[in-house]
Design a protein around this motif. Structure first.
Motif, mmCIF file in Angstrom:
data_model
loop_
_atom_site.group_PDB
_atom_site.id
_atom_site.type_symbol
_atom_site.label_atom_id
_atom_site.label_comp_id
_atom_site.label_asym_id
_atom_site.label_seq_id
_atom_site.Cartn_x
_atom_site.Cartn_y
_atom_site.Cartn_z
ATOM 1 N N LEU A 43 0.836 -1.198 0.000
ATOM 2 C CA LEU A 43 0.000 0.000 0.000
ATOM 3 C C LEU A 43 0.878 1.259 0.000
ATOM 4 O O LEU A 43 0.641 2.193 -0.779
ATOM 5 C CB LEU A 43 -0.933 -0.004 1.212
ATOM 6 N N TYR A 44 1.892 1.267 0.828
ATOM 7 C CA TYR A 44 2.799 2.412 0.863
ATOM 8 C C TYR A 44 3.538 2.557 -0.472
ATOM 9 O O TYR A 44 3.729 3.669 -0.966
ATOM 10 C CB TYR A 44 3.793 2.272 2.023
ATOM 11 N N GLY A 45 3.919 1.447 -1.063
ATOM 12 C CA GLY A 45 4.575 1.489 -2.373
ATOM 13 C C GLY A 45 3.687 2.129 -3.423
ATOM 14 O O GLY A 45 4.164 2.903 -4.270
ATOM 15 N N ALA A 58 4.540 5.490 -5.441
ATOM 16 C CA ALA A 58 4.527 5.463 -6.911
ATOM 17 C C ALA A 58 3.651 6.583 -7.469
ATOM 18 O O ALA A 58 4.045 7.283 -8.408
ATOM 19 C CB ALA A 58 4.048 4.102 -7.405
ATOM 20 N N GLN A 59 2.475 6.769 -6.884
ATOM 21 C CA GLN A 59 1.587 7.839 -7.346
ATOM 22 C C GLN A 59 2.226 9.205 -7.092
ATOM 23 O O GLN A 59 2.167 10.091 -7.935
ATOM 24 C CB GLN A 59 0.236 7.754 -6.639
ATOM 25 N N SER A 60 2.838 9.354 -5.926
ATOM 26 C CA SER A 60 3.412 10.655 -5.567
ATOM 27 C C SER A 60 4.603 11.030 -6.445
ATOM 28 O O SER A 60 4.955 12.204 -6.532
ATOM 29 C CB SER A 60 3.823 10.671 -4.096
ATOM 30 N N ARG A 61 5.203 10.059 -7.080
ATOM 31 C CA ARG A 61 6.384 10.317 -7.904
ATOM 32 C C ARG A 61 6.076 10.402 -9.401
ATOM 33 O O ARG A 61 7.002 10.452 -10.210
ATOM 34 C CB ARG A 61 7.429 9.229 -7.663
ATOM 35 N N LEU A 62 4.800 10.416 -9.753
ATOM 36 C CA LEU A 62 4.478 10.529 -11.172
ATOM 37 C C LEU A 62 5.120 11.793 -11.742
ATOM 38 O O LEU A 62 5.004 12.880 -11.148
ATOM 39 C CB LEU A 62 2.965 10.560 -11.383
ATOM 40 N N PRO A 63 5.788 11.679 -12.878
ATOM 41 C CA PRO A 63 6.477 12.840 -13.461
ATOM 42 C C PRO A 63 5.583 14.047 -13.706
ATOM 43 O O PRO A 63 6.054 15.181 -13.653
ATOM 44 C CB PRO A 63 7.036 12.286 -14.783
ATOM 45 N N VAL A 64 4.293 13.824 -13.946
ATOM 46 C CA VAL A 64 3.384 14.931 -14.242
ATOM 47 C C VAL A 64 3.378 15.986 -13.137
ATOM 48 O O VAL A 64 3.266 17.182 -13.409
ATOM 49 C CB VAL A 64 1.952 14.414 -14.530
ATOM 50 N N PHE A 65 3.531 15.577 -11.899
ATOM 51 C CA PHE A 65 3.517 16.535 -10.789
ATOM 52 C C PHE A 65 4.702 17.501 -10.872
ATOM 53 O O PHE A 65 4.572 18.682 -10.567
ATOM 54 C CB PHE A 65 3.520 15.835 -9.430
ATOM 55 N N PHE A 66 5.834 16.977 -11.281
ATOM 56 C CA PHE A 66 7.064 17.764 -11.288
ATOM 57 C C PHE A 66 7.274 18.499 -12.618
ATOM 58 O O PHE A 66 7.756 19.622 -12.627
ATOM 59 C CB PHE A 66 8.252 16.854 -10.964
ATOM 60 N N SER A 67 6.877 17.864 -13.710
ATOM 61 C CA SER A 67 7.128 18.474 -15.020
ATOM 62 C C SER A 67 6.008 19.387 -15.495
ATOM 63 O O SER A 67 6.262 20.325 -16.240
ATOM 64 C CB SER A 67 7.373 17.379 -16.068
ATOM 65 N N LEU A 125 0.457 1.893 8.857
ATOM 66 C CA LEU A 125 0.861 2.530 7.605
ATOM 67 C C LEU A 125 1.671 3.795 7.896
ATOM 68 O O LEU A 125 2.718 4.031 7.285
ATOM 69 C CB LEU A 125 -0.368 2.845 6.748
ATOM 70 N N PHE A 126 1.202 4.592 8.834
ATOM 71 C CA PHE A 126 1.933 5.802 9.241
ATOM 72 C C PHE A 126 3.328 5.426 9.748
ATOM 73 O O PHE A 126 4.327 6.032 9.350
ATOM 74 C CB PHE A 126 1.140 6.541 10.327
ATOM 75 N N ASP A 127 3.398 4.434 10.623
ATOM 76 C CA ASP A 127 4.688 4.001 11.178
ATOM 77 C C ASP A 127 5.622 3.514 10.075
ATOM 78 O O ASP A 127 6.822 3.805 10.092
ATOM 79 C CB ASP A 127 4.485 2.896 12.220
ATOM 80 N N PHE A 128 5.070 2.773 9.115
ATOM 81 C CA PHE A 128 5.873 2.266 8.005
ATOM 82 C C PHE A 128 6.434 3.429 7.193
ATOM 83 O O PHE A 128 7.605 3.429 6.804
ATOM 84 C CB PHE A 128 5.030 1.339 7.112
ATOM 85 N N MET A 129 5.601 4.418 6.942
ATOM 86 C CA MET A 129 6.024 5.576 6.165
ATOM 87 C C MET A 129 7.210 6.276 6.833
ATOM 88 O O MET A 129 8.209 6.598 6.175
ATOM 89 C CB MET A 129 4.852 6.557 6.027
ATOM 90 N N GLU A 151 -4.369 -3.139 -1.838
ATOM 91 C CA GLU A 151 -4.725 -2.646 -3.174
ATOM 92 C C GLU A 151 -5.054 -1.160 -3.103
ATOM 93 O O GLU A 151 -5.709 -0.721 -2.167
ATOM 94 C CB GLU A 151 -5.946 -3.383 -3.709
ATOM 95 N N LEU A 152 -4.644 -0.451 -4.130
ATOM 96 C CA LEU A 152 -4.922 0.970 -4.188
ATOM 97 C C LEU A 152 -4.981 1.410 -5.633
ATOM 98 O O LEU A 152 -4.085 1.074 -6.412
ATOM 99 C CB LEU A 152 -3.850 1.762 -3.435
ATOM 100 N N GLU A 153 -6.020 2.126 -5.964
ATOM 101 C CA GLU A 153 -6.134 2.743 -7.286
ATOM 102 C C GLU A 153 -6.502 4.209 -7.077
ATOM 103 O O GLU A 153 -7.474 4.504 -6.400
ATOM 104 C CB GLU A 153 -7.236 2.067 -8.104
ATOM 105 N N PHE A 154 -5.697 5.059 -7.657
ATOM 106 C CA PHE A 154 -6.033 6.484 -7.648
ATOM 107 C C PHE A 154 -6.836 6.794 -8.900
ATOM 108 O O PHE A 154 -6.765 6.057 -9.895
ATOM 109 C CB PHE A 154 -4.747 7.330 -7.635
ATOM 110 N N ALA A 155 -7.576 7.868 -8.870
ATOM 111 C CA ALA A 155 -8.273 8.354 -10.052
ATOM 112 C C ALA A 155 -7.235 8.865 -11.038
ATOM 113 O O ALA A 155 -6.072 9.083 -10.677
ATOM 114 C CB ALA A 155 -9.257 9.459 -9.676
ATOM 115 N N SER A 156 -7.627 9.072 -12.265
ATOM 116 C CA SER A 156 -6.680 9.573 -13.258
ATOM 117 C C SER A 156 -6.110 10.922 -12.828
ATOM 118 O O SER A 156 -6.781 11.694 -12.141
ATOM 119 C CB SER A 156 -7.338 9.683 -14.622
ATOM 120 N N THR A 157 -4.887 11.173 -13.231
ATOM 121 C CA THR A 157 -4.217 12.414 -12.845
ATOM 122 C C THR A 157 -4.705 13.537 -13.724
ATOM 123 O O THR A 157 -4.607 14.658 -13.476
ATOM 124 C CB THR A 157 -2.697 12.304 -12.939
#
Length: 177
Positions: A18-20, A24-33, A73-77, A171-177
């Motif tokens: 779940l943390y992975g 992965a979502q937080s590192r999508l290039p769209v956020f930075f570029s 999850l918080f502790d793992f992070m 399992e985790l699915e985000f909505a489209s970016t």
């Protein structure tokens, strides 16, 4: 007895998965570029915090049934952040203090983002929280901040309908970016 021996590693693998997905979502290039989030250690931390908050907020909706999982999850992070700081060469004596500071910063973000979501009729509250936190010391384009506020609202709306049992199974699915 044997079930307890195997249950803990399975739970840790579930939380790691779940943390992975959050990372992965937080590192999508769209956020930075395309959305102006600083591609720095601070910007990446802020992006992870935003996405972790989204998921942990959903888990919190499960009440006491999901509270322990949410805390794990918080502790793992923060254990991962500790590990990464050590890998970057931070001195062992300072890592613990730095992680405590990061946890304090995270709670500040939670309060700011929650307040932004509570102010449904005033989008400037969430935009201001994102400007201060996600964009940090940079001067972001206001259009980028607005896009990220819209993205945040869309993700929360999506996650509010996402089955908690799927989160609890990693399992985790985000909505489209």
């Amino acid at each position: 007895m044997f079930s307890r021996l195997f249950q803990r590693p399975r739970r840790e693998r579930t939380i790691a998965a779940l943390y992975g997905a959050i990372v992965a979502q937080s590192r999508l290039p769209v956020f930075f570029s395309e959305r102006g989030v600083p591609d720095t250690l601070e910007g990446r931390f802020e992006s992870v915090c935003l996405h972790a908050w989204l998921v942990m907020r959903r888990l919190a909706m499960g009440g006491t049934a999901t509270a322990e999982f949410n805390q794990a999850l918080f502790d793992f992070m923060f254990a991962d952040l500790d590990f990464n700081l050590r890998e970057l060469g931070a001195g062992d004596m300072k890592v613990g203090d730095k992680v405590k500071d990061l946890a304090s910063h995270y709670y500040g973000r939670v309060g700011a983002y929650d307040a932004g979501m509570a102010a449904k009729d005033d989008s400037s509250v969430l935009e201001s929280a994102l400007d201060r936190n996600l964009y940090g010391s940079t001067l972001p384009d206001p259009a980028h901040v607005k896009v990220m506020a819209d993205y945040t609202r869309r993700q929360l709306a999506h996650l509010e309908t996402f089955p908690i049992d799927r989160l609890l199974s990693g399992e985790l699915e985000f909505a489209s970016t």
